[in-house]
Scaffold this motif. Structure first.
Motif, PDB file in Angstrom:
ATOM      1  N   PRO A  30       0.814  -1.208   0.000  1.00 51.40           N
ATOM      2  CA  PRO A  30       0.000   0.000   0.000  1.00 51.40           C
ATOM      3  C   PRO A  30       0.848   1.259   0.000  1.00 51.40           C
ATOM      4  CG  PRO A  30       0.021  -1.008   2.169  1.00 51.40           C
ATOM      5  CD  PRO A  30       0.674  -1.975   1.241  1.00 51.40           C
ATOM      6  N   THR A  32       1.879   5.075   0.870  1.00 52.09           N
ATOM      7  CA  THR A  32       1.733   5.880   2.072  1.00 52.09           C
ATOM      8  C   THR A  32       2.019   7.335   1.740  1.00 52.09           C
ATOM      9  OG1 THR A  32       4.040   5.511   2.674  1.00 52.09           O
ATOM     10  CG2 THR A  32       2.419   3.986   3.564  1.00 52.09           C
ATOM     11  N   THR A  33       1.650   8.215   2.630  1.00 50.11           N
ATOM     12  CA  THR A  33       1.774   9.635   2.390  1.00 50.11           C
ATOM     13  C   THR A  33       3.197  10.103   2.632  1.00 50.11           C
ATOM     14  OG1 THR A  33      -0.500   9.921   3.120  1.00 50.11           O
ATOM     15  CG2 THR A  33       0.877  11.889   3.069  1.00 50.11           C
ATOM     16  N   ASP A  95      -3.101   7.971   5.434  1.00 51.37           N
ATOM     17  CA  ASP A  95      -3.416   8.456   4.093  1.00 51.37           C
ATOM     18  C   ASP A  95      -3.831   9.918   4.106  1.00 51.37           C
ATOM     19  OD1 ASP A  95      -2.864   6.028   2.973  1.00 51.37           O
ATOM     20  OD2 ASP A  95      -4.948   5.363   2.866  1.00 51.37           O
ATOM     21  N   ASP A 126     -11.332   3.000   5.587  1.00 57.30           N
ATOM     22  CA  ASP A 126     -10.764   4.187   4.946  1.00 57.30           C
ATOM     23  C   ASP A 126     -10.658   5.358   5.910  1.00 57.30           C
ATOM     24  OD1 ASP A 126     -10.579   2.765   2.600  1.00 57.30           O
ATOM     25  OD2 ASP A 126     -12.427   3.591   1.728  1.00 57.30           O
ATOM     26  N   GLN A 129      -7.743   4.918   8.143  1.00 57.78           N
ATOM     27  CA  GLN A 129      -6.488   5.169   7.434  1.00 57.78           C
ATOM     28  C   GLN A 129      -6.193   6.660   7.332  1.00 57.78           C
ATOM     29  OE1 GLN A 129      -6.159   3.165   3.653  1.00 57.78           O
ATOM     30  NE2 GLN A 129      -7.102   1.299   4.441  1.00 57.78           N
ATOM     31  N   GLN A 130      -7.223   7.486   7.323  1.00 54.08           N
ATOM     32  CA  GLN A 130      -7.015   8.929   7.237  1.00 54.08           C
ATOM     33  C   GLN A 130      -6.449   9.497   8.531  1.00 54.08           C
ATOM     34  OE1 GLN A 130      -7.710  10.990   4.432  1.00 54.08           O
ATOM     35  NE2 GLN A 130      -7.862   9.006   3.424  1.00 54.08           N
ATOM     36  N   ASP A 133      -1.517   7.003  11.910  1.00 58.56           N
ATOM     37  CA  ASP A 133      -0.250   6.399  11.508  1.00 58.56           C
ATOM     38  C   ASP A 133      -0.183   5.047  12.207  1.00 58.56           C
ATOM     39  OD1 ASP A 133       0.458   8.882  10.300  1.00 58.56           O
ATOM     40  OD2 ASP A 133       1.267   9.595  12.208  1.00 58.56           O
TER      41      ASP A 133
END
Length: 508
Positions: A30, A32-33, A95, A126, A129-130, A133
């Motif tokens: 996945p 990541t930011t 995210d 979701d 995930q926002q 961390d």
């Protein structure tokens, strides 16, 4: 509670096992930011002698798509000026804007939290995930942290292949000798660390890392043994405990035999459920009658004690290896097709499928090395946590009861309860009674037909924790959150996002 060597290993939640054998290639991992900024430490007061550990400077670096660092902790918290060990920490950035750290652990003891963090971050809701961390700290002795080194690959092959149901005095003496030799190898190759990998010490490590990541509270998701680790943290540091989810809970109050009996019951339920499912599919290798199928599997495993089958390469499928090969697919209903294929091969004289599953369980590589030391760490941790150490005479008094509970798994698990009988190390920092007194609400998830951590254990842990809230999943397989049950997922996500606790068990 859990004891080696069979009884210990069967409770392990390897990273990925409870997630449907989820495996990533690097290109599939996945995203990541970018631009994650490490938080400032909290600067809180700590016990005398530990200040330097809570105030150390961390050197963050990119590790793939994540951010990683090393944390130094004392080997012995009673001697903070003495020898140290290093912990590897990986952060999967949120995210979105992030703002909170969710520490995770897959269980074992001995599963890599760093590997689990990547998988977990891809599967949470979701919205979660926002916000979060996801933090993986490989426990002391595990994974990318300074590892506990004991047997080499070839020697551990022999350890796994040994007879889990010793029938005569010679085999029984060898069983005890194997445990003694493992302990000696751990001490020779790892020194003081071999006596300092207890759950309490790992919980203290978590508190150091929590502070260094600038979190006033530890938000936690622990699976399988990770529930014991989380409950230990909540008991030691209730005022520093945040939102905590314990999935596939263990019962820390059970002695060696009752813990093994709980697993015996759980795995028997699981194999009966599998046999019924298999019969419904048609062309089941165990036949169309589930009860007869379970008997056939029992006879097959017993026959391997006398005549092993060809496995992979020049290795033979022994009863011990087949035991793990059958156990692994029972962790997840999605793996039952594989178990049927492996059993079909085995009943035709080809043990390669069951050996493959056993190798996957222990992360054995094609070159004979092991990518994980879980199969050895699990003994070291569990025996340090143990307060009772049954001897062989105790097994003799119990084995009939175990075989009645499960002809397939009972005898091996009864012997596994004596797996700490020859372990020479004891912990100077014993586990307290786990009640989490003073901690905020804690969700305790239990699955009704969980093979490794039976539902009754979740009920018990929820009752023992002062703020425990039982959440029931009706289903098969080990753990609940990533099982595909939307009711469970919504309940956990709401709790992680805003602390919402159900008024009653939703019984998903």
């Amino acid at each position: 509670m859990k004891k080696s060597h069979v009884a210990i290993v069967l409770v392990a939640l390897l990273a990925g096992v409870g997630l449907g054998l989820l495996l990533f290639d690097d290109d599939d991992a996945p995203a990541t930011t970018a631009g994650w900024i490490p938080p400032d430490p909290t600067g809180e007061s700590v016990a005398a002698g530990l200040e330097s550990y809570y105030e150390q400077d961390l050197g963050w670096e990119e590790c793939g798509r994540n951010q990683c660092t090393w944390v130094t902790v004392p080997v012995d918290y009673d001697d903070p000026a003495g020898e140290t060990t290093r912990l590897r920490v990986s952060v999967v950035p949120a995210d979105g804007e992030g703002g909170r750290s969710l520490f995770v652990n897959p269980g074992g003891p001995g599963g890599s939290a760093i590997e689990f963090a990547d998988q977990f971050a891809a599967l949470v809701g979701d919205d979660v995930q926002q916000v979060y961390d996801v933090v993986g700290m490989d426990p002391r002795g595990v994974g990318e942290s300074t590892p506990l080194e004991c047997f080499d690959g070839a020697r551990f092959d022999d350890y796994v292949a040994q007879d889990p149901t010793p029938d005569d005095p010679e085999e029984q003496a060898r069983y005890v000798q194997e445990i003694s030799e493992l302990a000696a190898a751990c001490e020779q190759n790892s020194g003081a660390l071999a006596a300092h990998v207890s759950t309490v010490e790992v919980a203290r490590d978590l508190d150091v890392v929590r502070a260094l990541l600038g979190e006033e509270k530890l938000d936690w998701f622990g699976a399988s043994y990770g529930t014991q680790l989380g409950a230990t943290y909540a008991t030691l540091f209730p005022e520093r405990t945040g939102r905590m989810v314990l999935d596939g809970a263990v019962d820390p109050t059970l002695d060696a035999f009752e813990s093994a009996m709980a697993q015996t019951t759980g795995f028997q339920r699981a194999v009966e459920s599998y046999a019924a499912w298999c019969a419904e599919q048609g062309d089941c290798p165990l036949g169309d009658d589930p009860a007869v199928g379970v008997d056939r599997l029992t006879s097959f495993l017993a026959a391997l004690d006398v005549r092993p089958l060809p496995g992979l390469g020049d290795r033979l499928l022994t009863e011990g290896i087949a035991f793990y090969g059958v156990a692994l697919p029972l962790y997840n209903e999605g793996s039952w097709d594989f178990l049927s294929q492996a059993l079909e091969l085995a009943l035709d004289g080809d043990g390669s499928g069951l050996m493959y599953a056993s190798d996957l369980y222990f992360d054995r590589q094609d070159d004979g090395s092991y990518g994980s030391n879980l199969g050895q760490v699990i003994t070291a941790v569990s025996c340090l946590d143990s307060t009772d150490r049954p001897e062989l005479d105790d097994v003799f008094a119990q084995v009939d009861r175990f075989e009645q509970a499960s002809p397939i798994f009972g005898r091996a698990l009864a012997w596994g309860a004596a797996g700490c009988s020859a372990w020479p190390f004891t912990s100077d920092d014993p586990a307290p009674q786990l009640d989490g007194a003073g901690a905020p609400p804690i969700l305790v998830l239990g699955t009704t037909r969980d093979p490794a951590t039976p539902y009754e254990s979740a009920v018990a842990l929820a009752e023992q924790l002062e703020s425990g809230m039982l959440i029931t999943r009706d289903g098969d397989g080990h753990t609940a959150y990533t099982s595909g049950n939307q009711c469970i997922a919504d309940t956990v996500d709401r709790f992680l996002l805003d602390g919402t606790v159900p008024e009653a068990d939703p019984r998903c």
